[in-house]
Scaffold this active site. Structure first.
Site, PDB file in Angstrom:
ATOM      1  N   THR A   1       2.768 -46.371  10.134  1.00  9.19           N
ATOM      2  CA  THR A   1       3.290 -45.092  10.627  1.00  9.19           C
ATOM      3  C   THR A   1       4.788 -45.198  10.874  1.00  9.19           C
ATOM      4  O   THR A   1       5.310 -46.273  11.152  1.00  9.19           O
ATOM      5  CB  THR A   1       2.590 -44.695  11.940  1.00  9.19           C
ATOM      6  OG1 THR A   1       2.838 -45.721  12.922  1.00  9.19           O
ATOM      7  CG2 THR A   1       1.098 -44.546  11.744  1.00  9.19           C
TER       8      THR A   1
ATOM      9  N   LYS B   1       6.674 -26.615  28.054  1.00 10.06           N
ATOM     10  CA  LYS B   1       5.897 -25.980  29.127  1.00 10.06           C
ATOM     11  C   LYS B   1       6.876 -25.303  30.084  1.00 10.06           C
ATOM     12  O   LYS B   1       7.614 -25.972  30.799  1.00 10.06           O
ATOM     13  CB  LYS B   1       5.065 -27.027  29.862  1.00 10.06           C
ATOM     14  CG  LYS B   1       4.062 -26.460  30.865  1.00 10.06           C
ATOM     15  CD  LYS B   1       2.956 -25.704  30.155  1.00 10.06           C
ATOM     16  CE  LYS B   1       1.824 -25.271  31.075  1.00 10.06           C
ATOM     17  NZ  LYS B   1       1.000 -26.391  31.550  1.00 10.06           N
TER      18      LYS B   1
ATOM     19  N   GLU C   1      -2.442 -41.253   8.822  1.00  9.76           N
ATOM     20  CA  GLU C   1      -3.829 -41.619   9.107  1.00  9.76           C
ATOM     21  C   GLU C   1      -4.850 -40.859   8.284  1.00  9.76           C
ATOM     22  O   GLU C   1      -6.051 -41.163   8.355  1.00  9.76           O
ATOM     23  CB  GLU C   1      -4.125 -41.383  10.604  1.00  9.76           C
ATOM     24  CG  GLU C   1      -3.360 -42.297  11.541  1.00  9.76           C
ATOM     25  CD  GLU C   1      -2.002 -41.762  11.963  1.00  9.76           C
ATOM     26  OE1 GLU C   1      -1.448 -42.253  12.958  1.00  9.76           O
ATOM     27  OE2 GLU C   1      -1.475 -40.838  11.288  1.00  9.76           O
TER      28      GLU C   1
ATOM     29  N   TRP D   1       3.131 -22.065  27.390  1.00  8.14           N
ATOM     30  CA  TRP D   1       3.599 -22.923  26.307  1.00  8.14           C
ATOM     31  C   TRP D   1       4.552 -22.166  25.393  1.00  8.14           C
ATOM     32  O   TRP D   1       4.326 -21.019  25.041  1.00  8.14           O
ATOM     33  CB  TRP D   1       2.419 -23.432  25.477  1.00  8.14           C
ATOM     34  CG  TRP D   1       1.530 -24.405  26.180  1.00  8.14           C
ATOM     35  CD1 TRP D   1       0.251 -24.187  26.589  1.00  8.14           C
ATOM     36  CD2 TRP D   1       1.846 -25.741  26.553  1.00  8.14           C
ATOM     37  NE1 TRP D   1      -0.257 -25.308  27.198  1.00  8.14           N
ATOM     38  CE2 TRP D   1       0.704 -26.283  27.190  1.00  8.14           C
ATOM     39  CE3 TRP D   1       2.986 -26.541  26.424  1.00  8.14           C
ATOM     40  CZ2 TRP D   1       0.680 -27.587  27.681  1.00  8.14           C
ATOM     41  CZ3 TRP D   1       2.951 -27.837  26.919  1.00  8.14           C
ATOM     42  CH2 TRP D   1       1.807 -28.337  27.533  1.00  8.14           C
TER      43      TRP D   1
END
Length: 542
Positions: free
Chosen positions: A180, A436, A326, A441
């Site tokens: 990654t 936030k 992944e 949000w």
């Protein structure tokens, strides 16, 4: 039915048997290199024999440190099809991450492109498992090198037989390992099996974004990261002509290859498409994009303004896709459904920027902070969970990270998303990038896309900054087009946003920067922007 293992050798077999005359073009160090699938098959066989002579055992790891080119393509087949494991080393990782990933994978041999040799020379003393380096070059002789037991790729394979008996083994056998692009800590190892890669190849047959032997494909997304989105396998399987852009390609190089080789299909990240668009704008009438059937964008959100510009200025369809290291990586593609045909052009354009539809063979869930499923109503947001035959089951030699990444057999993507009633996914943010504010949000991705709709804006990234009352507030970091610098102000950007976003989404400030910092794979690095802000390096808006 036969117990026939799903192995990558089947992909190679079909290309050699059904499409032996089809062409592969590679931008080599000395110019364009051309050969056929039959030629490639023979060179792959010679390379597989050479791996035997190097003393590599079944299951040994072989590193590649290379750009998108024909030699890298040969490694994609010779290494896994001879029952070894190819470690595609991300050339843009930080130095300490390169050392970690090579040592963690325990690579025994590393194949390195000639222009990347200095990077490996700097690392060689810290790589105890690497027994020799193979330099991939079109030059007849290697220059003096600090590498351990260096040998030329062409010299390595030149005397080998072009006949090789590819072995049969279990389809769950590892084929490729990648790491990654970690923003913090060490990269995590992801192992791709023959079975997973084989089944992922089937995505090449899905809808308008599928390819066939009439296509001319150019994978811009790098082969050193997430398998170039599977293009080296899927495009070989269908027999498409493939064009590899080689070392350090520029937007000019991409545009010339599109024009000269008559590219029909390509895949890359939004920053690549931005660069290509700017190259075309700077050179009106120079490039011919009429051959392009469709382009695919992934890696980060696709701005509506960019999609519209490609359609209106170039007559080219630019679509969104989604995946992760992944997940091999592709899991969603924005294939236009027939039920959208009745929508207006503007509505269809907006639908095109959604992340896309789940690919066949996969399952998805959205869950809230308590782990409860949220409805697919286009409004409720939750973390995206996935499972399927090309989604990992664990990280390589990393049980701690594996435990964090899975819940009840589902892989936690770390992305917050919505799914509408028609099944279209929309990624709204990474969990770490959501803002936030006052208990609500704010999607930094959505806000960025609106800002990039301003005609003077080239790039925009939004980060959350601490606020005493509201917890966090958005800060817009904006890159203006060269002709607009000095004339467009903070007030202009905020005025543009007034009727386009909710009042509480309005950025508290706008700062102008020369360039949005990028990660190793071309995504906006908001971590870097946050660090720059905390260090006082992002000035006030003009």
């Amino acid at each position: 039915m036969m117990r026939y293992p799903l192995l990558l050798r089947s992909v190679l077999y079909r290309a050699n048997t059904v499409f032996p005359e089809k062409e592969i073009v590679s931008r080599d160090f000395g110019g364009l290199f051309r050969y056929t699938y039959r030629d490639m098959f023979q060179r792959v066989s010679r390379l597989a024999n050479a791996l035997e002579r190097l003393g590599l055992e079944r299951g040994d790891h072989v590193g590649s440190f290379a750009w998108n080119n024909h030699r890298h393509l040969e490694l994609y087949y010779a290494v896994p099809c001879s029952e070894r494991v190819l470690h595609t080393i991300n050339i843009r990782l930080f130095r300490e991450q390169l050392v970690y990933s090579i040592n963690h994978a325990e690579d025994k041999v590393i194949f390195v492109d000639e222009d990347l040799v200095p990077v490996m020379e700097d690392l060689v003393d810290e790589l105890p498992t690497v027994e020799c380096f193979v330099v991939m070059t079109d030059k007849p002789e290697l220059p003096p090198s600090k590498l351990r037991n260096p040998i030329s790729y062409e010299e390595l394979i030149q005397d080998e037989s072009d006949a090789y008996a590819f072995p049969e083994f279990d389809e769950w056998t590892p084929a490729i390992i990648g790491y990654t692009s970690a923003t913090t800590g060490n990269p995590k190892g992801v192992v791709y099996t023959h079975r997973g890669l084989y089944l992922h190849c089937l995505t090449s047959l899905v809808g308008e974004l599928g390819t066939d032997e009439r296509d001319v494909t150019m994978p811009i997304v790098p082969m050193f990261h997430v398998n170039a989105w599977g293009r080296p396998y899927s495009d070989t399987w269908v027999g498409a002509k493939q064009v590899y852009p080689g070392s350090r390609p520029s937007p000019k190089d991409f545009c010339e290859l599109i024009s000269n080789e008559r590219i029909t299909y390509s895949a890359g990240v939004p920053t690549i498409w931005m660069g290509i668009l700017q190259e075309v704008r700077n050179n009106p009438g120079k490039y011919d994009f009429s051959s392009i059937r469709v382009l695919m964008s992934g890696g980060s959100a696709l701005p509506l303004s960019l999609t519209a510009a490609y359609q209106e200025e170039l007559g080219v369809k630019l679509y969104q896709g989604y995946g992760q290291t992944e997940t091999t990586p592709v899991t969603f593609v924005n294939v236009p459904k027939s039920s959208l045909d009745s929508l207006s052009d503007e509505q269809r354009m907006r639908m095109r920027t959604k992340t896309g539809l789940l690919l066949p063979g996969l399952e998805m869930r959205l869950v809230d902070a308590e782990g409860k499923d949220v409805p697919f109503d286009g409004k409720a947001m939750g973390e995206l969970l996935l499972r399927g035959p090309w989604v990992i089951g664990e990280y390589y030699k990393n049980p701690e990270k594996t435990k964090e990444a899975f819940v009840d057999g589902w892989f936690r993507t770390g992305d917050i998303a919505m799914v509408d009633e028609m099944g279209y996914l929309q990624i709204t943010d990474r969990t770490k990038d959501l803002i936030k504010s006052g208990g609500e949000w704010i999607s930094s991705v959505d806000l960025e896309n609106v800002i990039m709709g301003h005609p003077a804006v080239s790039e925009a990234a939004v980060i959350g900054i601490a606020h005493e009352k509201w917890q966090e507030r958005p800060l817009a970091c904006v890159v203006l087009r060269p002709e607009a610098r000095g004339s467009v102000t903070r007030a202009d950007i905020l005025l543009y946003l007034e009727d386009k976003v909710a009042k509480w989404w309005m950025p508290d400030d706008v700062v102008f920067i020369d360039e949005v910092p990028k990660t190793s794979v071309g995504k906006f690095s908001k971590k870097t922007l946050r660090e720059q802000y905390e260090a006082g390096q992002l000035g006030a808006g003009a």
